[in-house]
Each structure stands twice: as structure tokens, then as C-alpha cells.
Motif scaffolding. Structure first.
Motif, short mmCIF file in Angstrom:
data_model
loop_
_atom_site.label_atom_id
_atom_site.label_comp_id
_atom_site.label_asym_id
_atom_site.label_seq_id
_atom_site.Cartn_x
_atom_site.Cartn_y
_atom_site.Cartn_z
N ARG A 1 69.31 -49.83 -64.94
CA ARG A 1 70.20 -50.38 -63.92
C ARG A 1 69.86 -49.84 -62.53
NH1 ARG A 1 76.26 -51.05 -66.42
NH2 ARG A 1 75.65 -51.97 -68.41
N CYS B 1 68.27 -47.26 -69.13
CA CYS B 1 68.86 -48.59 -69.19
C CYS B 1 68.30 -49.48 -68.09
CB CYS B 1 70.38 -48.51 -69.07
SG CYS B 1 70.96 -48.03 -67.44
N HIS C 1 77.61 -52.71 -75.56
CA HIS C 1 77.38 -51.27 -75.70
C HIS C 1 78.70 -50.54 -75.93
CE1 HIS C 1 76.94 -47.09 -74.42
NE2 HIS C 1 75.71 -47.17 -74.87
N THR D 1 69.18 -42.84 -70.46
CA THR D 1 68.94 -43.77 -71.55
C THR D 1 67.89 -44.79 -71.16
OG1 THR D 1 71.33 -43.61 -71.71
CG2 THR D 1 70.28 -45.08 -73.24
N ARG E 1 64.56 -44.65 -61.96
CA ARG E 1 64.51 -44.33 -63.39
C ARG E 1 63.28 -43.49 -63.71
NH1 ARG E 1 64.22 -48.54 -68.46
NH2 ARG E 1 62.99 -49.81 -67.06
N LEU F 1 64.15 -54.80 -68.00
CA LEU F 1 63.73 -54.28 -69.30
C LEU F 1 62.38 -54.84 -69.71
CD1 LEU F 1 66.95 -54.25 -71.49
CD2 LEU F 1 65.79 -52.33 -70.44
N VAL G 1 79.59 -49.01 -67.64
CA VAL G 1 78.83 -49.74 -68.66
C VAL G 1 79.30 -51.19 -68.70
CG1 VAL G 1 78.30 -49.91 -71.11
CG2 VAL G 1 78.45 -47.66 -70.03
N ARG H 1 66.78 -57.68 -76.47
CA ARG H 1 65.51 -57.01 -76.20
C ARG H 1 64.33 -57.94 -76.49
NH1 ARG H 1 64.69 -51.90 -74.38
NH2 ARG H 1 66.67 -50.82 -74.23
#
Lengths: 662, 270
Positions: A281, A279, A68, A277, A298, A137, A59, A129
Motif C-alpha cells: 500500500r 502489502c 483480511h 507484510t 516498501r 502486487l 486494513v 493474487r
């Protein structure tokens, strides 16, 4: 302040029951998967859990990860505060005040400070965000999902504010004396309010805190924030195999081959899907995704989850689900065939996931189904499969010509008494014009260093790497068995390969067939020979500025990063330049996972992307350690009209340093 | 309705070398494969089976080990596989082979209505392209050679229309069933066997028909029934080439030299 327990107790009970029911439902879904042993070697698993879940090793590898990580630790600490809070509602006499005063004050201070920290972290996350979201994202796939993330962040922020308001009001009322510096600030703001107003503020804050907390608890198992519950066990239950290669299949009648429906995945695969999650990555490092292919690791994981949710109820009743797991077209809960065929098995996704989700092995499982149960695959693979099975090499060359590359070296048969190493040349090294030159270089170096080696010549057969990654396990299995039998029969114990694919397959995959071999890649062998003084390099290879491209199967899959770099440095006098994406973050050439034998028609070509990255550094020589990388880099350079940059295998660099000065 | 594909087990000729001393084929250690053209004949019979529900039977003549090739046909899903194998059939040329295959096809069509016999356009070991037409002659079937597409098939009216791939042109031909069709590679993409089918094929019993079943006159089969025999196999001598120019220092000049050379030998047209 007195809490109306006739409202709170039923609310609490319903929330807890509903939470337990949600968790039970999820566990039931996970139990639909097939069995897999993930509870052996408890010590190693515990260490993984500490490293990846508690220390959040991956992370924090990205700058924002620290935020995080702080939230994670704050969450753990505040779990105590929230536990006390929920209990206090049930049993008003239970509170921190029961503890010895120093401890009570100390904890109150910590909770207050941590709550402020949490509020700060949540604000940063909000801002990220909304205002500076990274590319991965901000795309059309993940943007709609940001709503859920904002909802959760909003709930956490409300909890913190309600916490401060509650304690602030209580301090203003003189009910709380504990040292709560931040709450005390709120208390000062409230100081002018009447007692009745303060009581109302305290009561309202308490209820807001209670309701948000109970709702939050129930949102968790029904959202991507399920990871709060599953991430820790998921790291404990991770694969301990390094590299995370495919498991064997047993070829008997009545068996199922690969994964064609969600319930064919193992329970751990399903747990992975509920742990993700999102995320982003993995998609951020996936060479297929970056170059515009329909694969997004993902989404692979997300679609398993959606499929599981959709088909779960019918599956629990013993019927098969309606939503297909694999189809020609991608849909919510369905992976497209093209996405599955786009994977280079480079392992970047698996290597970057903070909670140790195994994306790539799931792709290979689905490929296995397509190849073995449906016989559906891109048509160019038909030739490859037949060549590999009938002529034991991808090009369909005559097996009798396998030893021809070495005709100038004389007969070099392997014999257990006379030769230390078996040189497993590999299909590329034996048949590919460019890779044959590398084979000669490796042979020359071993001769110079006085190593005794031999080879199987025309008896050598393909290691089966591409077959396995493409999901043709049946043919791979036959090849692996034949090879293992031959290694045992000839008494082989030490093998040198010039191809990371042969290297990893012989070393790691064949272990599943009960064969432990000492397999060494030529770059490692050369490094050792130079270090031991057995290989003397009379001069520096004059290749100008060099740059080294990591092979996925040597680097990421087998953690060998330094050997090729050290060798280049020894042979040229200078360390090679580095790509922007290097070592663990190395970017695939595009040929792994059987992609070598397939057309690349969608999006940008992966090798072009990689070669462009190399050219940013203006190198004279691009060094590689793999015949597939060699092909891809040379093609990429031609493609970009940049043929003045030469591509050399590390062995060729060394061979040049061995040549007497002209 | 019956569709038959004739397949032959051949040595993988990409791996066959001729012994320069004895001028014989070095067959030692050379794996056998299904004749590549026959894989397309087999696929076409399976395609018709899938589309029209006809029965697809694979037929082969060869030594007992040819069973392995028929098993591969089973793995892609033929309804039946029959091996014609008998010592007295050994050494057959194209005439004797087509006689034996015809007898088997005749026998198969006693129980079922024959529609089409598919063959590859030729085999890669013999390269004669005679067995398919031979079967058509023996059985008085209409022969449609070098077919790259079935344009139309009407099993009720018992007619077929196909496209033949000829040099520089196509030919659309229509014929009443039953017919014998030889196929070229372009006709289809052979299917790949699934693993469950492969495993099932391992247990299927491939029927073997010997001469006690076919009851052919031993004078008309095998070596005795073969008017052709091979007197010699050899690799033609090849003149040693020469190296012209220097591609490294003067690539353009060398290319020009090569062009002139090819023109002078009439191997290149301007």
C-alpha cells in the motif's frame, strides 16, 4: 482414533523448540538496534493497538481489506480450536467435550462455520493474487514474493480441508455428535466408506492437520508472515507523535549522526522491518514511486530486514556487517542514495500503513548520515545548504531585504504589548515574487479583520524545515535554537504563518526545544475570522470553478483539511471541486522534504502528475495553501501549456472577495 | 611536500550596502564568509592532499576574528591552519599583504618542500586579483593564473601542467614547481564539512603568527607599507529608467519598442 504419541510428542517438542528458537533469533536481531522509548503512555498505546490491530482500521480502508480482517478474526477464534487440537495430541483426554455440552456444541458450531469462512476468504485471496492482482502486487519486485504468500494461503486452506475431513470422518464413524454443519456434509460424502477406511481418513486428516499446523507455525517467523506475530505489538509500540517528525540529535564529539548501517537504526525500526507484510500500500501512494523514481517505501523497509538478516550474525559477534545499508546502487538489502533523495516526506506511506510502520522517518535518518557523516548529497544542495546557513534563506538573498515585501504596508514591527500575533512570513513569503503577493493578501485580511500583528522583518530567519527533512540536522539545530531564543526574548506566544512548512516546524518540531507556541496557519485564522463575524466578505470572488490541492504539511501532517475548503466556499459561494486523491489521500506537489531545492531528473515530474489530475476536472482556478505548492502547480501548468488555469492561494481568493465591486 | 592555500575572510558582499550619504560600506551586522574563490583554492589543495599525500596548510591574514574562517578550513580537513595577525599588519594594501603572506610561506617552506601556493583568482571585496601574483613575485614562484584544471602533476619530476581559462579560449601551460596558482570557480566543487569534522574543528588550535614570528620591517607591512590608499568609495549614479509601452494590452508591440530602444542605444546587435 488413537494418535501415535511416540511420533507426535517428539515432533511437537521439536517444532515448538524450533519456533521458540526462531523467535529468539529475531528478538536478538531486534535488540541490535539502538534504544528508543516506546513504552510510555500505555493508555494511548493500548487504544492504538485496539484501533489498528484489532479493529484493523486501516486494513479495511481498502475494499479487499475486509477479507483480511475476516481472516484475522477467524485466525484468533481458530487459535482456540488449534490449541485444543495440539493439546489433544499430547493428552488425548483433553478435548472440547470436557466442557458443558451447550458450550461444547456452541464452540464446535462456531469453529465449523468460521473454518468455512476462512476457506472462502483464502479462496478469494488466492484468486486475487492469481487472477486480479492490483498493480502494486503485480510488479517485478513483488511478483517473486507472491510464491511465499501462495504457500501460506495453501497451508491455511489445507488446514481447513483437513479439519473438515477429520470431523466429517468422525461424524460418519459416529464418534462425534457435536453440531458441526459443514463437517457433517463431509460426513455424508464419506457415509458409503467402510469403518476401516473412515478410520484411515480420520487418522490421515489428523496427521495432515498436525504437520501442516506445526510447519505453518515455523514458517511464520521466517517469512513475511512474521507480521502475524509482530503486528499487534508493533501497533502498541508505534510513534505517538502527530505528526511523526524527526527526533533531535545531540551534537557532541564521539556521537554518531544518522543511520549509516543497519545497527544504527532503533530497535523499533528493526521491529518495523520484521513486521512488514509487503502489502504494497505504501508504494501505491508514494509520489516518488508513482512517477518512476527509484524510491519504493516498501523496499526501504524490506532492505532493512534483508540487511539485518545478512549482517545479523557478524553484528552479534561484535563486528560490523559486510552488506552496506546505503550505496550508490540499489541491491537486495541496500538502499540507493537516489532512492533516499527522492522522498518528498509527504507522509503518505506512514499514513497508509495498516500496521503503523514508519517508513519516511527511516529515510530521513539515512539522509542524516549521508549529509552529516559523509557529506554526500546531490550537488545542487550545496548551494542550498550554504545559503541557508550563511544567509538564513534558501535563495541566498540579502537578509536585510527580508522585510521589503511589506514596504507598502509601512513599518509593522512585532511588539509583545502592541501586537497579538507574530506574522512569521517565512523565506518564500519574504523573497519569492509570487509568494510575496500572498503575504500581502494575508496582511490585508488581518488588517481588515482588525487583528493586530507584527513581524521580525530583517531579523526573521528561516525556520529550517527543508534542512531538517534533508537530514542536515546540525544546521537545523542551530537555526531552531536561534529562533526559539528569539521567540522567548521577544515574548512571542501566538504566531500566524502563510506556509505549512513554517507552520508545522514552529508548531511541532520546535516543541522538542521546549517551546510550546500557538501557531496557526493563515487558512485556519481566516476561517475563524469569518466564523466569528470579524471578517465580512462584501462579494463573491469570481474565479470560476475552483479546485483545492491539499498541502501535505497542512493536511496529512497536521490534519487540517476543512479550514481551506470552508474559506474557499465562503469567499466564492461554492465549495471547491476535489481531486481524485484528496484530503488524507492527497498527492504531494513534489516540493516537500527539501525536494524544492533539487532537480527532478528521473521519471515523470510529480507536479505534472498532480496538475494533470486537476485538469481532469476542468477548473478555472487551482487553489493552494502553500508557497511550494504554488510554485509547483504554476510550473506544472506552464509545463502542460495550460496557463489559462490560474493558481491562487486561499488568502488571495479571500482578498479578492474583499475588494469592492468594480 | 607542501601545498598552501591562501584564504581571506571577507564580508558577505551580497549583503553589503553603501551608505549613500557617507559613501562608506555599511558593515554593521554583515556576516563574514570565506572568499568564495578561495573555497576553490582550499578544495584544490585538499584534493591534492587526498590524491598525492602532500601536506595541506591554510594561511590567512586578518584580524583575530578571521580565526573563524580558518576554523572552517579545519572543518573540511586541512592539516594545519595559520593566521597572520598583528596590529602592525592592519590596513595593508595588496603589496603589504603579499609581503606578509610571502614571509609566512617562506617560513613554512623551511621545514617542508613547497610545491604549490593556491589562491582564489580574486577576492569579492577588493576585486584586485593582485595578491596571488604579488606572492609569486615576492617568492619568485612561477605564476599560473585563472586555472580551471590541473592537467598533470608530477611531484618527482617537479612539473605541473594546467589549463588556464581565458576569455574565449583555454591555454595549456606547463611550469616547474614550485608554482603559485590562482583558481577560478570551475576548477572544482568545494566539499561540505561533515559534522564530526565540524565538531573536531571547534577544538583545534589555530596558530597565530604575529610580527614577533615573521620579524618583518614594520615600514614594509600594514598601512605604512601600503602605497595605495582608498580615497573614496561611492555608488555610481544611475539614471532613472522609463516605462515604455504597455505589456498587458500590447505585449508584442511593447517588445518591439524595447528592441528598438536597445538597438538605438547600441546595447543590442542585430
Amino acid at each position: 482414533m488413537s494418535i501415535n504419541q511416540t511420533i507426535y510428542i517428539p515432533l511437537f517438542a521439536v517444532s515448538v523448540l524450533f519456533f521458540c528458537y526462531s523467535c529468539y533469533q529475531r528478538l536478538q536481531l531486534i535488540s541490535l538496534g539502538t534504544s528508543e522509548n516506546r513504552t510510555d503512555r500505555a493508555g494511548a498505546r493500548f487504544a492504538k493497538m485496539l484501533t489498528y490491530a484489532f479493529a484493523q482500521k486501516r486494513v479495511v480502508q481498502r475494499p479487499f481489506g475486509l477479507n483480511h480482517s475476516l481472516l484475522f478474526w477467524a485466525f484468533l477464534l481458530l487459535a482456540l480450536a488449534n490449541g485444543e487440537f495440539l493439546l489433544e495430541g499430547l493428552f488425548p483426554s483433553v478435548s472440547l467435550a470436557l466442557l458443558p455440552t451447550p458450550l461444547h456444541y456452541g464452540l464446535a458450531y462456531v469453529f465449523d462455520a468460521v473454518s468455512l469462512l476462512t476457506l472462502a476468504c483464502v479462496t478469494i485471496a488466492f484468486a486475487r493474487r492469481l487472477f486480479f492482482a492490483p498493480d502494486y502486487l503485480g510488479n517485478e519486485y513483488s511478483s517473486p514474493r507472491s510464491g511465499e504468500a501462495l504457500l501460506i494461503l495453501g497451508m491455511i486452506a489445507s488446514l481447513m480441508i483437513a479439519f473438515f475431513m477429520l470431523h466429517g470422518a468422525q461424524i460418519a464413524l459416529g464418534e462425534a455428535a457435536a453440531s458441526r454443519p459443514i463437517s457433517a456434509l463431509f460426513g455424508k460424502v464419506f457415509a458409503s466408506l467402510s469403518v476401516a477406511s473412515l478410520e484411515s481418513v480420520a487418522l490421515a486428516s489428523w496427521w495432515v492437520h498436525a504437520v501442516v499446523l506445526l510447519v505453518f507455525m515455523n514458517v511464520l517467523p521466517r517469512s513475511k508472515h512474521m507480521h502475524i506475530l509482530t503486528a499487534i505489538p508493533n501497533t502498541y509500540l508505534c510513534s505517538l507523535e502527530q505528526p511523526n517528525t524527526q527526533l533531535r540529535e545531540i551534537f557532541e564529539k564521539g556521537q554518531r549522526f544518522g543511520v549509516g548501517a543497519v545497527e544504527h537504526f532503533s530497535w523499533k525500526d528493526l521491529l518495523d522491518s520484521l513486521t512488514c507484510t509487503e502489502c504494497g500500500r505504501c508504494q501505491d501512494v508514494c509520489p516518488a514511486h508513482i512517477t518512476g523514481k527509484p524510491l519504493n517505501p516498501r523496499r526501504i523497509v524490506h532492505d532493512i530486514k534483508v540487511n539485518l538478516m545478512a549482517n545479523g550474525p557478524t553484528l552479534k559477534d561484535g563486528f560490523s556487517g559486510e552488506l552496506p545499508m546505503i550505496a550508490e546502487e540499489q541491491g537486495e538489502g541496500t538502499s540507493s542514495e537516489e532512492a533516499l533523495w527522492s522522498c518528498t516526506t509527504c507522509g503518505a506511506c506512514v499514513n497508509v500503513c495498516p500496521v503503523l510502520i514508519e517508513q519516511m522517518p527511516k529515510i530521513v535518518k539515512m539522509r542524516r548520515h549521508l549529509v552529516q557523516e559523509r557529506a554526500e548529497f546531490p550537488e545542487e544542495l550545496l548551494t542550498f545548504f550554504e545559503n541557508a546557513e550563511q544567509r538564513s534563506n534558501p535563495w541566498g538573498m540579502a537578509p536585510a531585504d527580508r522585510g521589503k515585501w511589506s514596504s507598502l504596508l509601512g513599518e509593522r514591527p512585532f511588539s509583545v504589548d502592541k501586537t497579538e500575533y507574530l506574522f512569521f512570513v517565512g523565506c518564500a513569503g519574504a523573497f519569492d515574487t509570487r509568494a510575496k503577493q500572498v503575504s500581502v493578501a494575508v496582511a490585508t485580511i488581518m488588517d481588515q479583520a482588525g487583528i493586530t500583528w507584527g513581524m521580525f522583518g530583517k531579523e526573521e530567519v528561516c525556520c529550517g524545515d527543508s534542512l531538517r527533512r534533508l537530514g542536515n540536522e546540525y544546521v537545523f539545530d542551530k537555526m531552531a535554537k536561534a529562533n526559539v531564543e528569539m521567540f522567548i526574548e521577544k515574548g512571542v506566544s501566538k504566531i500566524v504563518t502563510a506556509c505549512p512548512h513554517c507552520f508545522s516546524t514552529l508548531k511541532n518540531d520546535y516543541r522538542q526545544y521546549g517551546l510550546e507556541l500557538e501557531v496557526i496557519h493563515h487558512t485556519e485564522l481566516i476561517e475563524k475570522l469569518i466564523q466569528d463575524g470579524k471578517l465580512k466578505l462584501p462579494r463573491n470572488a469570481e474565479l470560476g470553478k475552483t479546485i483545492f490541492h491539499d498541502s501535505c504539511y497542512l493536511g496529512r501532517h497536521n490534519d487540517t483539511y476543512n479550514a481551506p475548503r470552508n474559506v474557499i466556499k465562503a469567499a466564492t459561494g461554492n465549495a471547491p471541486a476535489e481531486f481524485g486523491r484528496s484530503r488524507e489521500n492527497g498527492f504531494c506537489c513534489g516540493a516537500g522534504g527539501g525536494r524544492m531545492w533539487m532537480e527532478e531528473l528521473t521519471g515523470e515530474r510529480i507536479n505534472r502528475n498532480r496538475v494533470s489530475e486537476a485538469l481532469e476536472q476542468k477548473p478555472d482556478t487551482l487553489c493552494v495553501s502553500c508557497p511550494y505548492c504554488m510554485t509547483m502547480m504554476e510550473d506544472g501548468l506552464k509545463d502542460l501549456g495550460n496557463e489559462q488555469v490560474q493558481v491562487k492561494d486561499v488568502a488571495e481568493v479571500v482578498a479578492e472577495a474583499l475588494m469592492p465591486k468594480q | 611536500m607542501l601545498v598552501i592555500s591562501c584564504i581571506k575572510q571577507v564580508p558577505d558582499t551580497t549583503q553589503v550596502k553603501i551608505d549613500p550619504v557617507t559613501n562608506t560600506l555599511i558593515r554593521e551586522g554583515i556576516p563574514f564568509i570565506m572568499n568564495p574563490y578561495d573555497t576553490h583554492a582550499l578544495e584544490e589543495s585538499l584534493r591534492l592532499r587526498d590524491e598525492y599525500g602532500v601536506r595541506s596548510v591554510a594561511l590567512s591574514m586578518g584580524p583575530p576574528n578571521a580565526e573563524a574562517t580558518l576554523r572552517k578550513a579545519c572543518a573540511v580537513g586541512v592539516d594545519d591552519a595559520i593566521l597572520i595577525s598583528d596590529r602592525c599588519f592592519g590596513g595593508a594594501d595588496t603589496l603589504a599583504t603579499s609581503c606578509a603572506l610571502s614571509a609566512a610561506i617562506e617560513r613554512l617552506s623551511q621545514d617542508d618542500n613547497l610545491a604549490i601556493v593556491f589562491c582564489g583568482k580574486q577576492t569579492i571585496d577588493g576585486d584586485t586579483a593582485q595578491v596571488g601574483p604579488g606572492i609569486a613575485s615576492r617568492l619568485s614562484l612561477h605564476q599560473l593564473t585563472l586555472v580551471d584544471r590541473i592537467e598533470h602533476l608530477d611531484l618527482d619530476q617537479r612539473t605541473i601542467q594546467v589549463r588556464r581559462k581565458l576569455e574565449g579560449r583555454y591555454e595549456i601551460v606547463e611550469a616547474p614547481l614550485p608554482v603559485m596558482i590562482t583558481v577560478v570557480r570551475e576548477i572544482n566543487q568545494p566539499r561540505y564539512p561533515t559534522v564530526p569534522m565540524r565538531l573536531a574543528a571547534e577544538e583545534i588550535e589555530v596558530k597565530t603568527w604575529d610580527n614577533s614570528v615573521l620579524k618583518l620591517d614594520v615600514e614594509t607591512v600594514g598601512l605604512k607599507g601600503s602605497p595605495t590608499w582608498v580615497s573614496k568609495i561611492f555608488s555610481p549614479d544611475r539614471d532613472q529608467g522609463e516605462i515604455i509601452g504597455d505589456g498587458v494590452t500590447d505585449p508584442e508591440g511593447t517588445a518591439q519598442l524595447l528592441i528598438d530602444k536597445l538597438l538605438s542605444k547600441d546595447l543590442l546587435a542585430v
